[in-house]
Design a protein around this motif. Structure first.
Motif, PDB file in Angstrom:
ATOM      1  N   PHE A   1      11.466   1.716  -0.975  1.00 44.90           N
ATOM      2  CA  PHE A   1      10.854   0.444  -0.585  1.00 44.90           C
ATOM      3  C   PHE A   1      11.731  -0.753  -0.922  1.00 44.90           C
ATOM      4  N   LEU A   2      12.520  -0.654  -1.967  1.00 40.86           N
ATOM      5  CA  LEU A   2      13.454  -1.742  -2.274  1.00 40.86           C
ATOM      6  C   LEU A   2      14.557  -1.809  -1.215  1.00 40.86           C
ATOM      7  N   ALA A   3      15.039  -0.654  -0.768  1.00 42.91           N
ATOM      8  CA  ALA A   3      16.041  -0.642   0.300  1.00 42.91           C
ATOM      9  C   ALA A   3      15.468  -1.233   1.594  1.00 42.91           C
ATOM     10  N   ILE A   4      14.221  -0.885   1.911  1.00 41.68           N
ATOM     11  CA  ILE A   4      13.571  -1.442   3.102  1.00 41.68           C
ATOM     12  C   ILE A   4      13.426  -2.956   2.967  1.00 41.68           C
ATOM     13  N   GLY A   5      12.995  -3.409   1.797  1.00 45.33           N
ATOM     14  CA  GLY A   5      12.837  -4.843   1.571  1.00 45.33           C
ATOM     15  C   GLY A   5      14.153  -5.591   1.661  1.00 45.33           C
ATOM     16  N   LEU A   6      15.208  -5.021   1.096  1.00 47.14           N
ATOM     17  CA  LEU A   6      16.520  -5.665   1.165  1.00 47.14           C
ATOM     18  C   LEU A   6      17.028  -5.727   2.601  1.00 47.14           C
ATOM     19  N   PHE A   7      16.807  -4.663   3.363  1.00 48.04           N
ATOM     20  CA  PHE A   7      17.224  -4.648   4.762  1.00 48.04           C
ATOM     21  C   PHE A   7      16.439  -5.693   5.551  1.00 48.04           C
ATOM     22  N   TYR A   8      15.122  -5.759   5.321  1.00 46.07           N
ATOM     23  CA  TYR A   8      14.272  -6.733   6.013  1.00 46.07           C
ATOM     24  C   TYR A   8      14.664  -8.163   5.650  1.00 46.07           C
TER      25      TYR A   8
ATOM     26  N   ILE B   1       0.840  -1.203   0.000  1.00 50.81           N
ATOM     27  CA  ILE B   1       0.000   0.000   0.000  1.00 50.81           C
ATOM     28  C   ILE B   1       0.872   1.250   0.000  1.00 50.81           C
ATOM     29  N   GLY B   2       1.926   1.237   0.808  1.00 52.75           N
ATOM     30  CA  GLY B   2       2.847   2.380   0.840  1.00 52.75           C
ATOM     31  C   GLY B   2       3.550   2.586  -0.492  1.00 52.75           C
ATOM     32  N   ALA B   3       3.933   1.496  -1.132  1.00 54.72           N
ATOM     33  CA  ALA B   3       4.587   1.597  -2.442  1.00 54.72           C
ATOM     34  C   ALA B   3       3.625   2.165  -3.484  1.00 54.72           C
ATOM     35  N   TRP B   4       2.376   1.761  -3.410  1.00 53.19           N
ATOM     36  CA  TRP B   4       1.383   2.286  -4.354  1.00 53.19           C
ATOM     37  C   TRP B   4       1.197   3.790  -4.148  1.00 53.19           C
ATOM     38  N   PHE B   5       0.980   4.222  -2.885  1.00 53.70           N
ATOM     39  CA  PHE B   5       0.819   5.650  -2.619  1.00 53.70           C
ATOM     40  C   PHE B   5       2.075   6.434  -2.992  1.00 53.70           C
ATOM     41  N   GLY B   6       3.239   5.874  -2.680  1.00 49.15           N
ATOM     42  CA  GLY B   6       4.487   6.552  -3.043  1.00 49.15           C
ATOM     43  C   GLY B   6       4.651   6.688  -4.537  1.00 49.15           C
ATOM     44  N   THR B   7       4.295   5.646  -5.264  1.00 52.87           N
ATOM     45  CA  THR B   7       4.406   5.678  -6.720  1.00 52.87           C
ATOM     46  C   THR B   7       3.471   6.724  -7.315  1.00 52.87           C
ATOM     47  N   VAL B   8       2.253   6.779  -6.812  1.00 51.88           N
ATOM     48  CA  VAL B   8       1.267   7.708  -7.358  1.00 51.88           C
ATOM     49  C   VAL B   8       1.598   9.154  -6.989  1.00 51.88           C
ATOM     50  N   HIS B   9       2.022   9.414  -5.754  1.00 51.58           N
ATOM     51  CA  HIS B   9       2.181  10.792  -5.278  1.00 51.58           C
ATOM     52  C   HIS B   9       3.603  11.331  -5.367  1.00 51.58           C
ATOM     53  N   VAL B  10       4.605  10.486  -5.337  1.00 53.53           N
ATOM     54  CA  VAL B  10       5.991  10.956  -5.396  1.00 53.53           C
ATOM     55  C   VAL B  10       6.619  10.600  -6.736  1.00 53.53           C
ATOM     56  N   GLY B  11       6.439   9.377  -7.167  1.00 54.93           N
ATOM     57  CA  GLY B  11       7.025   8.913  -8.417  1.00 54.93           C
ATOM     58  C   GLY B  11       7.572   7.522  -8.245  1.00 54.93           C
ATOM     59  N   PHE B  12       7.723   6.828  -9.366  1.00 55.11           N
ATOM     60  CA  PHE B  12       8.149   5.439  -9.323  1.00 55.11           C
ATOM     61  C   PHE B  12       9.570   5.291  -8.790  1.00 55.11           C
ATOM     62  N   GLU B  13      10.521   6.005  -9.380  1.00 55.32           N
ATOM     63  CA  GLU B  13      11.920   5.803  -9.005  1.00 55.32           C
ATOM     64  C   GLU B  13      12.201   6.099  -7.541  1.00 55.32           C
TER      65      GLU B  13
ATOM     66  N   ALA C   1      10.099   6.275  -4.934  1.00 57.35           N
ATOM     67  CA  ALA C   1       9.336   5.386  -4.047  1.00 57.35           C
ATOM     68  C   ALA C   1       9.914   3.977  -4.060  1.00 57.35           C
ATOM     69  N   MET C   2      10.221   3.460  -5.244  1.00 62.38           N
ATOM     70  CA  MET C   2      10.751   2.100  -5.314  1.00 62.38           C
ATOM     71  C   MET C   2      12.166   2.011  -4.756  1.00 62.38           C
ATOM     72  N   THR C   3      12.932   3.080  -4.847  1.00 60.44           N
ATOM     73  CA  THR C   3      14.266   3.080  -4.233  1.00 60.44           C
ATOM     74  C   THR C   3      14.144   2.897  -2.730  1.00 60.44           C
TER      75      THR C   3
ATOM     76  N   MET D   1      23.357  -2.691  -1.148  1.00 55.93           N
ATOM     77  CA  MET D   1      21.949  -2.333  -0.995  1.00 55.93           C
ATOM     78  C   MET D   1      21.645  -1.015  -1.707  1.00 55.93           C
ATOM     79  N   ALA D   2      22.507  -0.028  -1.555  1.00 57.29           N
ATOM     80  CA  ALA D   2      22.299   1.273  -2.203  1.00 57.29           C
ATOM     81  C   ALA D   2      22.356   1.145  -3.726  1.00 57.29           C
ATOM     82  N   ILE D   3      23.314   0.386  -4.220  1.00 60.94           N
ATOM     83  CA  ILE D   3      23.435   0.218  -5.678  1.00 60.94           C
ATOM     84  C   ILE D   3      22.196  -0.474  -6.239  1.00 60.94           C
ATOM     85  N   ILE D   4      21.764  -1.562  -5.592  1.00 64.68           N
ATOM     86  CA  ILE D   4      20.586  -2.293  -6.065  1.00 64.68           C
ATOM     87  C   ILE D   4      19.342  -1.414  -5.986  1.00 64.68           C
ATOM     88  N   ALA D   5      19.171  -0.712  -4.851  1.00 64.76           N
ATOM     89  CA  ALA D   5      17.965   0.098  -4.645  1.00 64.76           C
ATOM     90  C   ALA D   5      17.900   1.288  -5.594  1.00 64.76           C
ATOM     91  N   ILE D   6      19.025   1.816  -6.018  1.00 72.12           N
ATOM     92  CA  ILE D   6      19.022   2.968  -6.919  1.00 72.12           C
ATOM     93  C   ILE D   6      18.960   2.539  -8.380  1.00 72.12           C
TER      94      ILE D   6
END
Length: 130
Positions: free
Chosen positions: A85-92, A67-79, A81-83, A101-106
């Protein structure tokens, strides 16, 4: 604009919606497939016991992330928001090499954005593109 007349937010919204629907399907499947007998699974043993508290917490976390990724994508932008959330997912998931992690997330959202443009001729949403 897309030659296929796709909205810029269509592809990421579709991906997040599919992820959310699949997570809900996993919950329903796990709830409906509870063991009726006390017999353990022959291959997985006690690990195949259905949904427990840990699985519900994990599922809830990924639903919130979707849900957060969807709202981030719609209101902030794909790149951006996904940077995040991908960093959060990799950390988790346990990745603790912060440079990797930074290279993959960016790099990953930028590459996916370029694929969406070159394959679907559709720009992914971003506040700088309006």
């Amino acid at each position: 604009d897309s030659d296929l007349d796709l909205a810029p937010s269509f592809i990421p919204s579709l991906a997040v919606t599919v992820t959310l629907l699949l997570s809900i399907l996993l919950v329903v499947t796990a709830l409906l497939s509870r063991k009726k007998e006390d017999e353990l699974h022959e291959e997985f043993g006690e690990e195949a016991s259905g949904m427990g508290w840990q699985e519900f917490k994990n599922l809830g976390l990924w639903i919130l992330v979707s849900i957060g990724a969807w709202f981030g994508t719609v209101h902030v932008g794909f790149e951006p928001a996904m940077t995040v959330f991908l960093a959060i997912g990799l950390f988790y998931a346990g990745l603790r090499n912060y440079w990797l992690m930074a290279i993959i997330a960016i790099v990953t959202p930028i590459v996916l954005s370029q694929f969406a443009w070159h394959i679907f001729t559709s720009e992914l949403p971003g506040f700088w593109r309006t």
